[in-house]
Design a protein around this motif. Structure first.
Motif, PDB file in Angstrom:
ATOM      1  N   LEU A 153       0.416   8.147  -6.659  1.00 36.86           N
ATOM      2  CA  LEU A 153       0.353   9.936  -6.604  1.00 36.86           C
ATOM      3  C   LEU A 153       0.981  10.693  -7.048  1.00 36.86           C
ATOM      4  O   LEU A 153       0.739  11.857  -7.890  1.00 36.86           O
ATOM      5  CB  LEU A 153       0.116   9.898  -5.163  1.00 36.86           C
ATOM      6  CG  LEU A 153      -1.048   9.707  -4.016  1.00 36.86           C
ATOM      7  CD1 LEU A 153      -1.066   9.308  -2.108  1.00 36.86           C
ATOM      8  CD2 LEU A 153      -2.202  10.238  -4.308  1.00 36.86           C
ATOM      9  N   ALA A 154       2.548  10.338  -7.154  1.00 41.05           N
ATOM     10  CA  ALA A 154       3.500  11.160  -7.957  1.00 41.05           C
ATOM     11  C   ALA A 154       2.459  11.124  -9.512  1.00 41.05           C
ATOM     12  O   ALA A 154       3.380  12.474 -10.365  1.00 41.05           O
ATOM     13  CB  ALA A 154       5.078  10.154  -8.223  1.00 41.05           C
ATOM     14  N   ALA A 155       2.548   9.505  -9.794  1.00 41.72           N
ATOM     15  CA  ALA A 155       1.837  10.012 -11.682  1.00 41.72           C
ATOM     16  C   ALA A 155       1.322  11.281 -12.135  1.00 41.72           C
ATOM     17  O   ALA A 155       0.619  11.482 -12.565  1.00 41.72           O
ATOM     18  CB  ALA A 155       1.369   8.259 -12.229  1.00 41.72           C
ATOM     19  N   PHE A 171       0.706  -0.770   0.444  1.00 43.11           N
ATOM     20  CA  PHE A 171      -0.439  -0.301  -0.319  1.00 43.11           C
ATOM     21  C   PHE A 171       0.790   1.243  -0.009  1.00 43.11           C
ATOM     22  O   PHE A 171       0.432   1.972  -0.654  1.00 43.11           O
ATOM     23  CB  PHE A 171      -0.576  -0.199   1.491  1.00 43.11           C
ATOM     24  CG  PHE A 171      -2.112  -0.899   1.157  1.00 43.11           C
ATOM     25  CD1 PHE A 171      -3.431  -0.323  -0.243  1.00 43.11           C
ATOM     26  CD2 PHE A 171      -2.698  -2.168   1.827  1.00 43.11           C
ATOM     27  CE1 PHE A 171      -4.025  -1.146  -0.369  1.00 43.11           C
ATOM     28  CE2 PHE A 171      -3.354  -3.008   1.690  1.00 43.11           C
ATOM     29  CZ  PHE A 171      -4.414  -2.255   0.582  1.00 43.11           C
ATOM     30  N   THR A 172       1.886   1.287   0.668  1.00 44.31           N
ATOM     31  CA  THR A 172       2.988   2.435   0.939  1.00 44.31           C
ATOM     32  C   THR A 172       3.812   3.043  -0.659  1.00 44.31           C
ATOM     33  O   THR A 172       3.545   3.756  -1.199  1.00 44.31           O
ATOM     34  CB  THR A 172       4.001   2.229   2.082  1.00 44.31           C
ATOM     35  OG1 THR A 172       4.401   1.255   1.736  1.00 44.31           O
ATOM     36  CG2 THR A 172       3.105   2.649   3.130  1.00 44.31           C
ATOM     37  N   THR A 173       4.366   1.386  -0.890  1.00 41.44           N
ATOM     38  CA  THR A 173       4.655   1.748  -2.376  1.00 41.44           C
ATOM     39  C   THR A 173       3.798   2.052  -3.810  1.00 41.44           C
ATOM     40  O   THR A 173       4.014   3.032  -4.251  1.00 41.44           O
ATOM     41  CB  THR A 173       6.033   0.420  -3.002  1.00 41.44           C
ATOM     42  OG1 THR A 173       6.690   0.346  -1.968  1.00 41.44           O
ATOM     43  CG2 THR A 173       6.245   0.066  -4.330  1.00 41.44           C
ATOM     44  N   LEU A 232     -10.562   3.229  -1.999  1.00 48.21           N
ATOM     45  CA  LEU A 232     -11.383   2.713  -0.818  1.00 48.21           C
ATOM     46  C   LEU A 232     -10.570   1.971   0.232  1.00 48.21           C
ATOM     47  O   LEU A 232      -9.636   1.546   0.170  1.00 48.21           O
ATOM     48  CB  LEU A 232     -11.598   1.734  -1.566  1.00 48.21           C
ATOM     49  CG  LEU A 232     -12.600   0.262  -1.466  1.00 48.21           C
ATOM     50  CD1 LEU A 232     -14.373   1.077  -0.656  1.00 48.21           C
ATOM     51  CD2 LEU A 232     -13.645  -0.973  -1.824  1.00 48.21           C
ATOM     52  N   THR A 233     -10.879   2.672   1.315  1.00 56.29           N
ATOM     53  CA  THR A 233     -10.595   2.010   2.060  1.00 56.29           C
ATOM     54  C   THR A 233     -11.233   0.880   3.499  1.00 56.29           C
ATOM     55  O   THR A 233     -12.399   0.580   3.278  1.00 56.29           O
ATOM     56  CB  THR A 233      -9.876   3.050   2.901  1.00 56.29           C
ATOM     57  OG1 THR A 233      -8.716   2.763   4.715  1.00 56.29           O
ATOM     58  CG2 THR A 233     -10.341   4.281   3.698  1.00 56.29           C
ATOM     59  N   ALA A 255      -1.502   3.745   6.766  1.00 57.75           N
ATOM     60  CA  ALA A 255      -0.311   4.745   5.793  1.00 57.75           C
ATOM     61  C   ALA A 255      -1.076   5.224   4.334  1.00 57.75           C
ATOM     62  O   ALA A 255      -0.168   6.000   3.813  1.00 57.75           O
ATOM     63  CB  ALA A 255       0.606   3.901   5.994  1.00 57.75           C
ATOM     64  N   GLN A 256      -1.929   4.232   3.671  1.00 56.50           N
ATOM     65  CA  GLN A 256      -2.556   4.588   2.467  1.00 56.50           C
ATOM     66  C   GLN A 256      -3.056   5.255   2.920  1.00 56.50           C
ATOM     67  O   GLN A 256      -2.285   6.948   2.318  1.00 56.50           O
ATOM     68  CB  GLN A 256      -3.104   3.806   1.977  1.00 56.50           C
ATOM     69  CG  GLN A 256      -3.324   4.044   0.175  1.00 56.50           C
ATOM     70  CD  GLN A 256      -4.148   3.273   0.084  1.00 56.50           C
ATOM     71  OE1 GLN A 256      -5.687   2.233   0.770  1.00 56.50           O
ATOM     72  NE2 GLN A 256      -4.549   2.901  -0.640  1.00 56.50           N
ATOM     73  N   GLU A 257      -4.676   6.207   3.842  1.00 63.91           N
ATOM     74  CA  GLU A 257      -4.702   7.331   3.927  1.00 63.91           C
ATOM     75  C   GLU A 257      -3.594   8.733   3.751  1.00 63.91           C
ATOM     76  O   GLU A 257      -4.394   9.643   3.440  1.00 63.91           O
ATOM     77  CB  GLU A 257      -5.668   7.147   5.211  1.00 63.91           C
ATOM     78  CG  GLU A 257      -7.022   6.192   5.116  1.00 63.91           C
ATOM     79  CD  GLU A 257      -7.725   5.397   5.697  1.00 63.91           C
ATOM     80  OE1 GLU A 257      -7.198   6.580   6.377  1.00 63.91           O
ATOM     81  OE2 GLU A 257      -8.172   4.560   5.024  1.00 63.91           O
TER      82      GLU A 257
END
Length: 251
Positions: free
Chosen positions: A81-83, A73-75, A95-96, A114-116
């Motif tokens: 997000l960078a793209a 999820f972090t990678t 979706l969480t 961490a994703q959020e």
């Protein structure tokens, strides 16, 4: 109409989101490793995001081991997000899970937290759709809690929701204005043990379900109300009794 890229768009929820968006006239692109887009490695992201207005992320880790799911999820989210920043994407929908903002010790939830945080800190307008447990996972919940012919689960409350309703909520979020955090749930709250008991009984499964409030849920002991929505959540109508006849267990 909008171009909406659905990461994880060939999975359980993603395929339903793509179908929903397409039916309503949007250009919905199913993006997943088997369509040449891999958010974990970054493969294909720049190309698929060209002209995209919104990105929906319903991807999931292939492994639920705590380190693996955190890495996924972090990678994956960082790459995505960078793209999106480079492509000028205006809205990120993910979706969480209901309960990520409450005390618990579930490794999968920690990875979603961490994703959020990455999404909130990205500078991209976002909608985080926090869903309760899916009806579709009742079999796997029972299986991981089985020893011999006994299923042992806590009586902690859940308010499960059908995958079709989750997809509807995600698709609505994708075509709407960014909403920040929202919660969605099914119409009924009952103990986790009762959830499994009713489903197994309907399916003629001979296992006995026993309530033990000290029993773990995905490796952690949870409080009674950790997994149910707060006041103001969007409540969908599909009940367990309606869902069960439509969804026999897989052979």
């Amino acid at each position: 109409m909008a171009k909406i890229v659905v990461i994880g768009g060939t999975g359980l929820i993603g395929s339903k989101v793509v179908a929903n968006l397409t039916e309503h006239g949007h250009e919905a692109v199913a993006a997943s490793p088997n369509t040449g887009v891999n958010s974990l490695t970054g493969e294909g992201l720049d190309e698929v995001l060209i002209g995209a207005d919104t990105v929906v992320d319903v991807s999931n880790s292939p492994s639920f081991a705590p380190d693996d799911v955190m890495e996924f999820f972090t990678t994956s989210t960082s790459n995505l997000l960078a793209a999106e920043v480079e492509a000028g994407v205006e809205h990120h929908v993910a979706l969480t899970i209901v309960g990520t903002n409450r005390p618990q010790h579930i490794g999968y939830f920690a990875a979603k937290v961490a994703q959020e945080k990455l999404i909130r800190d990205s500078g991209i307008a976002y909608s985080l759709v926090h869903a309760t447990q899916f009806f579709e996972f009742v079999g796997s919940i029972a299986d991981i809690s089985t020893e011999g012919d006994t299923v042992t689960l806590p009586g902690a409350l859940i308010q499960p929701i059908a995958a079709d309703d989750v997809a509807t909520a995600v698709a609505r979020s994708a075509v709407g204005v960014p909403m920040g955090d929202i919660e969605i749930a099914g119409p009924e709250a009952f103990g986790m043990d009762e959830f499994a008991r009713r489903a197994l009984a309907f399916r003629g499964d001979p296992r006995t379900v026993v309530r033990d409030d000290s029993a773990p849920y995905y490796g952690a002991v949870i409080e009674e109300r950790t997994l149910i929505p707060v006041e103001g959540a969007q409540i969908f109508k599909t009940t367990l009794e309606e869902w069960l006849p439509r969804n026999p267990p897989r052979k």
